[in-house]
Scaffold this motif. Structure first.
Motif, PDB file in Angstrom:
ATOM      1  N   SER A 162       0.816  -1.225   0.000  1.00 29.86           N
ATOM      2  CA  SER A 162       0.000   0.000   0.000  1.00 29.86           C
ATOM      3  C   SER A 162       0.843   1.265   0.000  1.00 29.86           C
ATOM      4  CB  SER A 162      -0.915   0.019   1.233  1.00 29.86           C
ATOM      5  OG  SER A 162      -0.166   0.257   2.411  1.00 29.86           O
ATOM      6  N   TYR A 172      -2.390   2.598   4.682  1.00 31.78           N
ATOM      7  CA  TYR A 172      -2.666   1.354   5.416  1.00 31.78           C
ATOM      8  C   TYR A 172      -3.176   1.662   6.817  1.00 31.78           C
ATOM      9  CZ  TYR A 172      -2.062  -3.293   7.398  1.00 31.78           C
ATOM     10  OH  TYR A 172      -2.284  -4.496   8.019  1.00 31.78           O
ATOM     11  N   GLU A 175      -6.751   2.844   6.791  1.00 30.95           N
ATOM     12  CA  GLU A 175      -7.679   1.741   6.510  1.00 30.95           C
ATOM     13  C   GLU A 175      -7.862   0.834   7.724  1.00 30.95           C
ATOM     14  OE1 GLU A 175      -8.088  -2.030   3.382  1.00 30.95           O
ATOM     15  OE2 GLU A 175      -6.567  -0.478   3.061  1.00 30.95           O
TER      16      GLU A 175
END
Length: 204
Positions: A162, A172, A175
């Motif tokens: 990512s 990341y 998320e």
């Protein structure tokens, strides 16, 4: 062997120092070589990771990598060249995580070379948040997430995938925010960056 830390099997936490930046806003002065207390900034940052308990420290170099090798004393550190450093922090994070493959570490503590106000005490506090190879923790300053960041080894591949541009692990972490253990470090450290000529006054 259990993934969680026990008295018999302490966590093996590596240090990863991102020190590849070219200091574009500093007139092209590589941040790793900025002088702080008489020595290159990269020495202080690597030393802080060691003092925090990271027995293995990987240092990602980019701008002026040869000069950093010549001028900085980094005994015992694994020096990792990132030929794509101009593409941003994401490339350095990928290079660093890639260099740790097979390093027999349960987690990595990621720090930035241009934050001299964050020392071993804060780094050690974040490292102590390790619980398993899926651990995800970060220092917080007055509740706001910052560095260093602890990444359990089972997350490295996804973090690397990512990472892009100057975002590093930001996408990341955003998320997976519910999984992050925030470790308040505002009483131990100051998370300022050395980014501009005005910031240089913070260096001794």
């Amino acid at each position: 062997m259990s993934e969680t830390t026990t008295e018999k099997t302490p966590a093996r936490i590596a240090g990863l120092l991102l020190a590849a930046g070219g200091g574009r806003r500093l007139g092209g002065r590589p941040k790793a070589l900025l002088e702080h207390r008489g020595r290159p900034l990269v020495e202080h940052a690597a030393g802080a990771l060691r003092a925090a308990g990271c027995e293995r420290v990987h240092v990602v170099l980019g701008a002026a990598a040869r000069a950093v090798r010549e001028r900085a004393a980094l005994p015992g550190c694994v020096l990792v060249d990132n030929p794509d450093w101009e593409r941003g922090m994401g490339s350095s994070l990928r290079a660093g995580l890639g260099s740790l493959a097979g390093a027999d570490a349960d987690a990595v503590l990621v720090s930035l070379v241009d934050q001299p106000g964050i020392g071993a005490a804060a780094m050690g506090r974040v490292a102590a948040a390790y619980r398993s190879r899926m651990s995800l923790a970060a220092a917080a300053y007055d509740g706001r997430r910052g560095h260093p960041v602890l990444l359990g080894a089972d997350r490295w591949a996804a973090v690397a995938a990512s990472a892009s541009g100057d975002r590093g692990a930001r996408a990341y972490l955003r998320e997976h925010e519910p999984a992050i253990t925030l470790v308040e470090c505002g009483d131990l450290a100051e998370p300022y960056d050395i980014d501009t000529p005005e910031d240089l006054r913070r260096l001794a």
